[in-house]
Design a protein around this motif. Structure first.
Motif, PDB file in Angstrom:
ATOM      1  N   LEU A   1      17.214  22.889   6.363  1.00  0.00           N
ATOM      2  CA  LEU A   1      16.933  24.224   5.846  1.00  0.00           C
ATOM      3  C   LEU A   1      18.232  24.833   5.351  1.00  0.00           C
ATOM      4  CD1 LEU A   1      14.505  25.486   8.632  1.00  0.00           C
ATOM      5  CD2 LEU A   1      13.901  24.797   6.307  1.00  0.00           C
ATOM      6  N   PRO A   2      18.341  25.171   4.065  1.00  0.00           N
ATOM      7  CA  PRO A   2      19.598  25.685   3.514  1.00  0.00           C
ATOM      8  C   PRO A   2      20.154  26.881   4.287  1.00  0.00           C
ATOM      9  CG  PRO A   2      18.078  25.173   1.739  1.00  0.00           C
ATOM     10  CD  PRO A   2      17.301  25.019   3.013  1.00  0.00           C
ATOM     11  N   SER A   3      19.282  27.737   4.812  1.00  0.00           N
ATOM     12  CA  SER A   3      19.751  28.928   5.527  1.00  0.00           C
ATOM     13  C   SER A   3      20.502  28.585   6.805  1.00  0.00           C
ATOM     14  CB  SER A   3      18.569  29.838   5.859  1.00  0.00           C
ATOM     15  OG  SER A   3      17.635  29.172   6.689  1.00  0.00           O
ATOM     16  N   GLU A   4      20.338  27.365   7.288  1.00  0.00           N
ATOM     17  CA  GLU A   4      20.989  26.962   8.540  1.00  0.00           C
ATOM     18  C   GLU A   4      22.323  26.261   8.319  1.00  0.00           C
ATOM     19  OE1 GLU A   4      16.939  26.124  11.169  1.00  0.00           O
ATOM     20  OE2 GLU A   4      18.100  24.445  10.354  1.00  0.00           O
ATOM     21  N   ILE A   5      22.666  25.961   7.074  1.00  0.00           N
ATOM     22  CA  ILE A   5      23.832  25.135   6.803  1.00  0.00           C
ATOM     23  C   ILE A   5      25.013  25.991   6.375  1.00  0.00           C
ATOM     24  CG2 ILE A   5      24.759  23.237   5.450  1.00  0.00           C
ATOM     25  CD1 ILE A   5      22.539  22.461   7.400  1.00  0.00           C
TER      26      ILE A   5
ATOM     27  N   SER B   1      31.245  25.941   8.357  1.00  0.00           N
ATOM     28  CA  SER B   1      31.959  26.242   9.598  1.00  0.00           C
ATOM     29  C   SER B   1      31.204  25.807  10.843  1.00  0.00           C
ATOM     30  CB  SER B   1      32.249  27.749   9.684  1.00  0.00           C
ATOM     31  OG  SER B   1      31.033  28.479   9.661  1.00  0.00           O
ATOM     32  N   ASN B   2      29.887  25.617  10.744  1.00  0.00           N
ATOM     33  CA  ASN B   2      29.150  25.279  11.969  1.00  0.00           C
ATOM     34  C   ASN B   2      28.606  23.857  12.004  1.00  0.00           C
ATOM     35  OD1 ASN B   2      26.885  25.331  10.330  1.00  0.00           O
ATOM     36  ND2 ASN B   2      26.081  27.240  11.123  1.00  0.00           N
ATOM     37  N   ILE B   3      28.934  23.025  11.018  1.00  0.00           N
ATOM     38  CA  ILE B   3      28.518  21.622  11.092  1.00  0.00           C
ATOM     39  C   ILE B   3      29.708  20.675  11.158  1.00  0.00           C
ATOM     40  CG2 ILE B   3      26.384  22.142   9.854  1.00  0.00           C
ATOM     41  CD1 ILE B   3      27.499  20.567   7.478  1.00  0.00           C
TER      42      ILE B   3
ATOM     43  N   TYR C   1      20.872  20.691  14.615  1.00  0.00           N
ATOM     44  CA  TYR C   1      21.112  19.366  14.059  1.00  0.00           C
ATOM     45  C   TYR C   1      21.962  18.539  15.023  1.00  0.00           C
ATOM     46  CZ  TYR C   1      19.473  21.612   9.820  1.00  0.00           C
ATOM     47  OH  TYR C   1      18.709  22.304   8.913  1.00  0.00           O
ATOM     48  N   THR C   2      21.537  17.308  15.259  1.00  0.00           N
ATOM     49  CA  THR C   2      22.296  16.387  16.089  1.00  0.00           C
ATOM     50  C   THR C   2      22.778  15.228  15.235  1.00  0.00           C
ATOM     51  OG1 THR C   2      20.266  15.224  16.745  1.00  0.00           O
ATOM     52  CG2 THR C   2      21.053  16.984  18.194  1.00  0.00           C
TER      53      THR C   2
END
Length: 393
Positions: free
Chosen positions: A100-104, A107-109, A161-162
């Protein structure tokens, strides 16, 4: 939460007997939610909807939304650069189950261990639901021939995401060595006209755990390393029969890698499958069993066609157990090579494998590698570098 296309109706004609309803989600659903689609009317009144009874009309279709698992991985684990200021390098993050683009957010991946100054930007978030391409731009020159520069980018496990497969990406400017590319020593170790061409490995071990070290024979499918024409170690492999240089294929004159000829499986690079029990051998879970690139050659004086030294290219390999738990192993090593008889090359080297959780640090093992099955068995060693099997759990 989601959009449906086409909106409110499906269409059927004499030459179109089926239609498809697409449901696209813009946020995650909670567990045990559902979507209900109803057939309400039809343009041709002679057609009945569902069953001709009032008990089970079959005009309602329910989609039950099960808990979802989203993972991501790098498509490759290592990229070499020239180190020029302004150089741009693209890499891809793959989302096998979509994203989901809103989750990417960058800085957080990612987690970074930076060895030089660069900027990073996503190129196509939201344009493709299964991959995102990123671009790195060097903000400084790291072209010193005598220095190895390295930046490491790691995917991190998060709430949404894992990681799976390759979770570590090395961006490397290697030490430059003056070598005559016409030597093309790597070409002695692959044959692209034979998809099952292999090199042969002798590995000093005690996998039987009987207290006696022996050479174990195995093999791995071996391939060239494809590079850009601008690579200082590039040699032309094929012009594809055209005058257009854009379709030319170049190989690295001094590097080889191990890979499987089957897209979903792995080969046995460095006999690594014998190091472990309970390992997954699929490409998706254990890409480290395919090691590309794996070995680099350094001809004596940069020009010898018969002997020199080799480097096991330092990198991180991902190998998983059968429960899909991933482990990262750092590899390194060095040795020598020699043409021991016409057309037969022998490599003698040590491989270092590091993982604190599995090995408690670093273990070292002895190898011989040959470009043909017609070799003389190596003499037994007196070294204590004799490894046994480890359980991935």
């Amino acid at each position: 939460m989601f959009t449906i296309s086409p909106v409110n109706q499906v269409s059927f004609q004499n030459n179109q007997l089926t239609d498809t309803i697409y449901i696209n989600f813009n946020k995650r659903w909670s567990s045990e939610e559902s979507i209900i689609l109803n057939l309400e009317s039809v343009s041709d009144t002679s057609i009945n909807l569902g069953n001709l009874n009032s008990n089970e009309t079959n005009t309602e279709f329910t989609i039950n939304l099960e808990p979802i698992t989203t993972t991501y991985t790098f498509l490759e684990n290592r990229i070499e650069i020239t180190g020029a200021a302004g150089e741009q390098i693209d890499f891809t993050v793959n989302f096998p189950n979509g994203y989901l683009p809103s989750e990417i957010e960058t800085s957080n991946i990612f987690k970074f261990l930076n060895g030089f100054d660069y900027s990073i930007e996503p190129l196509d978030i939201g344009e493709n639901t299964s991959t995102i391409n990123y671009r790195i731009t060097l903000n400084e020159s790291v072209e010193n021939d005598d220095v190895l520069y390295q930046t490491i980018i790691k995917l991190i496990d998060s709430e949404n995401y894992t990681t799976t497969g390759n979770s570590t990406l090395q961006i490397v400017k290697p030490i430059k060595s003056d070598r005559d590319v016409t030597v093309n020593i790597a070409a002695n170790f692959y044959n692209l006209s034979d998809s099952f061409y292999r090199t042969y490995i002798e590995h000093w071990n005690d996998f039987n755990e009987d207290g006696e070290c022996v050479w174990q024979s195995t093999f791995a499918f071996t391939y060239p390393i494809v590079v850009e024409s601008t690579n200082p170690n590039a040699v032309l492999y094929s012009d594809n029969g055209t005058a257009d240089p854009l379709d030319d294929i170049y190989h690295h004159a001094f590097q080889i890698g191990f890979d499987s000829p089957i897209a979903t499986t792995t080969t046995n690079a460095f006999n690594l499958k014998r190091y472990f029990s309970n390992e997954s051998t699929s490409r998706a879970n254990s890409p480290g069993f395919n090691t590309t690139p794996a070995i680099e050659f350094f001809p004596e004086n940069g020009t010898s066609t018969t002997n020199g030294s080799i480097l096991i290219i330092p990198q991180f390999l991902t190998i998983s157990n059968k429960s899909d738990e991933s482990f990262s192993f750092a590899i390194s090593g060095e040795g020598t090579y020699e043409e021991v008889s016409p057309g037969i090359f022998e490599l003698k080297f040590q491989l270092n494998l590091t993982n604190d959780a599995i090995f408690g640090g670093t273990i070292t093992s002895e190898y011989r590698l040959y470009n043909t099955s017609s070799y003389t068995d190596p003499e037994d060693l007196t070294t204590n570098n004799c490894i046994t099997e480890y359980i991935l759990e």
